[in-house]
Design an enzyme around this catalytic site. Structure first.
Site, PDB file in Angstrom:
ATOM      1  N   ALA A  50      -9.629  13.968 -38.448  1.00 10.68           N
ATOM      2  CA  ALA A  50      -8.302  13.486 -37.725  1.00 10.68           C
ATOM      3  C   ALA A  50      -6.375  14.227 -37.361  1.00 10.68           C
ATOM      4  O   ALA A  50      -5.862  12.805 -37.412  1.00 10.68           O
ATOM      5  CB  ALA A  50      -8.628  11.600 -38.073  1.00 10.68           C
ATOM      6  N   ASP A 113     -13.156  14.421 -49.391  1.00 10.20           N
ATOM      7  CA  ASP A 113     -14.222  15.103 -48.986  1.00 10.20           C
ATOM      8  C   ASP A 113     -15.159  14.179 -47.580  1.00 10.20           C
ATOM      9  O   ASP A 113     -15.962  13.199 -48.252  1.00 10.20           O
ATOM     10  CB  ASP A 113     -14.579  15.370 -50.034  1.00 10.20           C
ATOM     11  CG  ASP A 113     -16.230  16.555 -49.113  1.00 10.20           C
ATOM     12  OD1 ASP A 113     -16.253  17.176 -48.296  1.00 10.20           O
ATOM     13  OD2 ASP A 113     -16.743  17.373 -50.295  1.00 10.20           O
ATOM     14  N   TYR A 238     -17.657  35.367 -31.174  1.00 12.00           N
ATOM     15  CA  TYR A 238     -18.242  33.937 -31.287  1.00 12.00           C
ATOM     16  C   TYR A 238     -19.293  33.241 -30.528  1.00 12.00           C
ATOM     17  O   TYR A 238     -20.072  33.126 -31.923  1.00 12.00           O
ATOM     18  CB  TYR A 238     -16.776  33.363 -30.025  1.00 12.00           C
ATOM     19  CG  TYR A 238     -16.783  31.891 -30.520  1.00 12.00           C
ATOM     20  CD1 TYR A 238     -15.476  31.952 -31.364  1.00 12.00           C
ATOM     21  CD2 TYR A 238     -18.103  30.682 -30.460  1.00 12.00           C
ATOM     22  CE1 TYR A 238     -15.497  29.613 -32.294  1.00 12.00           C
ATOM     23  CE2 TYR A 238     -17.773  29.489 -30.991  1.00 12.00           C
ATOM     24  CZ  TYR A 238     -16.830  29.228 -31.284  1.00 12.00           C
ATOM     25  OH  TYR A 238     -16.682  27.492 -32.278  1.00 12.00           O
TER      26      TYR A 238
END
Ligand code: NAI
Length: 400
Positions: A50, A113, A238
Site C-alpha cells: 500500500a 513482511d 515482459y
C-alpha cells in the site's frame, strides 16, 4: 539537514519527507475532483503493497475518491535511522494516515513482511478486534524480488530475463542520464520457476485462504491484483519473459479465486494496467526506451495517466459504478486500453525506431520520466521548499 536526492543506477537512496507529503496531497486532490467511485463502493479495504505505486494510488482512490473506505495498508518500508532518512513509502504511509484520520477514516498501517505468517495473524487479529470483523475488498499489489518458501524459509529470487533468444535493447541510467545498450539474457527453467513463485499468484491465493479461513471476508468481497501485458514490441522483455510467466500464473490464480469466492458471492480479477514509472518498473532492464516513447505520445494526445489516474478510473469506471466488473474475453480488466490504442502504438514504434544515445531525451519524454522518478521519492514537487532544514529527530517521532 537539507535532504538531497541520491540515486545509484535506477535506485533512489534517499527520500524527501515533505515532498512525499506533497505527493500524497496531490493525489488526494486529484481523486477528489475526478469522476467519483460510487458512495456504495467498498468500505473496508485491505491493501497489500500500500505504500507506493499502484497500491498507494488504490488506497487514496478508495479512501478519497468517492467510496470513503477505511483501509489497512501492508508494506515493507524503512523509517529514519543512522543509516538514512528512510524510504519514501514510510512517509507516504504516515501522511496518508494523517489525511485519512483528518477525514474521519480509519487508516491502519502494518509495516513488515507480507509473506510472514506472523504478519498475517496480526492483520486478521486487527480486522477482528478493531476493523469491524470483515473486509469487503482485498488488493494485492506487492512488487518484490524475493519471497521465502513458506515450508523451508529458503528464499526464491525473481529474475528479469527473457525466454527464448536473448534480447538486445537499451537502458537509461537515472544516475548518469546515459542511454546504454543492454542485453536481456535467457532465463533458465529454475529462474522462471523462482520468478513465478515470487511474482505469480501463489501468495495472493495464500492470503485469501488465510482471510477466508479466519472468516474475515465479507459477503460479496472482491479481490484484485495488477498485471502488465504491453504491446508486441515489448513481449521479449515482459510478456514472453520471466515476468510475463509470473503474470500468466497470476491470471490463472484470479480464475481459481473467482471460483472459490462464489461461495460468499465474491469475485477475483486481475486489472491489466499501463506501463508507468514506479520503484518496481524502472528496474526492468531494456524497458525504459518504450516508456520514454509512450509518455511522449500519450502526453501529446492528452491520454497520459499516472498511477492515481489509472486507479481512480479502474474503480470508478470498470468496477464500482457498473452492474458487473467490465472484463475482456479473457476475464481481464483492461486499464491499459489507452496505452494499447492502435494510433498510440504506431507512433510509439516510429519514435523507438529513431531513438538512440544522442537523441533519446528529445525523441522520448526523458524529462517526464525522470521527474516522475524523482517525485516518487519526494523530490522535484512543486510547492516544496527543498532548502528547508529538516529535523530528523522530529521526523523519527512520526510513526506510520
Ligand atoms: P511499487 O514498488 O511501487 O510498490 C510495491 C509495494 O509492495 C510497496 O508498497 C512495497 O512496500 C510493497 N512490498 C514489497 N515487498 C513487500 C513485502 N515483503 N512485504 C510487504 N510489502 C512489500 O510497485 P508497483 O509498480 O506499484 O507494482 C505493484 C503491482 O502493479 C505489481 O504487481 C506490478 O507488476 C503491477 N504493475 C505495475 C506496472 C508498472 O508499470 N509499474 C504496470 C502494470 C502492473
Amino acid at each position: 539537514m537539507i535532504i538531497e536526492p541520491i540515486i545509484s543506477g535506477v535506485v533512489a537512496r534517499s527520500a524527501h519527507p515533505i515532498g512525499c507529503q506533497q505527493s500524497v496531497l496531490n493525489q488526494i486532490n486529484y481523486v477528489q475532483q475526478a469522476k467519483p467511485i460510487t458512495a456504495t463502493g467498498p468500505k473496508k479495504v485491505l491493501i497489500l503493497g500500500a505504500s507506493s505505486g499502484f497500491g498507494l494510488a488504490s488506497r487514496i482512490a478508495l479512501a478519497f475518491g468517492g467510496a470513503q473506505a477505511d483501509t489497512i495498508g501492508v508494506s515493507f518500508e524503512r523509517g529514519p535511522s543512522d543509516k538514512g532518512v528512510g524510504t519514501a513509502g514510510w512517509y507516504n504511509n504516515i501522511y496518508f494516515k494523517q489525511q485519512a484520520e483528518k477525514a474521519g477514516l480509519i487508516a491502519k498501517n502494518f509495516v513488515g513482511d507480507a509473506f510472514s505468517p506472523a504478519l498475517r495473524e496480526q492483520v486478521v487479529d486487527y480486522i477482528n478486534r478493531e476493523f469491524g470483523g470483515k473486509v469487503d475488498l482485498v488488493i494485492y499489489s506487492l512488487a518484490t524480488g524475493v519471497r521465502p518458501d513458506p515450508q523451508t524459509n529458503e528464499l526464491w529470487r525473481s529474475v528479469i530475463k527473457t525466454t527464448g533468444e536473448p534480447f538486445t535493447g537499451h537502458m537509461v541510467s537515472l544516475e548518469t542520464d546515459e542511454f546504454m545498450p543492454m542485453t536481456l539474457e535467457t532465463a533458465t527453467n529454475d529462474e522462471i520457476e523462482a520468478t513465478v513463485k515470487v511474482m505469480g499468484g501463489e501468495d495472493w491465493q495464500s492470503w485469501i485462504n488465510v482471510l477466508a479461513k479466519a472468516d474475515v471476508l465479507a459477503q460479496g468481497c472482491k479481490t484484485f491484483a495488477y498485471s502488465y501485458i504491453g504491446p508486441e514490441q515489448t513481449y521479449p522483455i515482459y510478456h514472453y519473459g520471466t515476468l510475463g510467466r509470473a503474470k500468466a500464473h497470476l491470471h490463472q490464480t484470479a480464475q481459481q479465486l473467482d471460483q472459490q469466492l462464489t461461495e460468499i458471492g465474491g469475485s477475483a480479477h486481475v486489472a491489466v494496467c499501463k506501463a508507468l514509472v514506479t520503484k518496481a518498473s524502472v528496474f526492468i532492464p531494456t524497458f525504459s526506451p518504450y516508456i520514454l516513447a509512450l509518455y511522449k505520445v500519450m502526453k501529446a494526445k492528452g491520454t497520459h495517466e499516472g498511477c492515481i489516474e489509472q486507479m481512480q478510473r479502474l474503480y470508478a469506471d470498470k468496477v464500482y459504478n457498473v452492474n458487473q466488473v467490465e472484463v475482456d474475453a479473457n476475464g481481464l480488466i483492461r486499464v491499459d486500453d489507452w496505452e494499447l490504442a492502435a494510433d498510440v502504438q504506431a507512433e510509439v514504434r516510429q519514435l523507438m525506431a529513431q531513438m538512440d544515445a544522442s537523441n533519446y531525451a528529445q525523441i522520448g519524454d526523458y524529462q517526464g520520466y525522470k521527474t516522475e522518478f524523482m517525485q516518487l521519492n519526494g523530490f522535484e514537487l512543486v510547492g516544496v521548499d527543498y532548502q528547508q532544514d529538516i529535523d530528523i529527530n522530529e521526523l523519527a517521532k512520526l510513526q506510520p
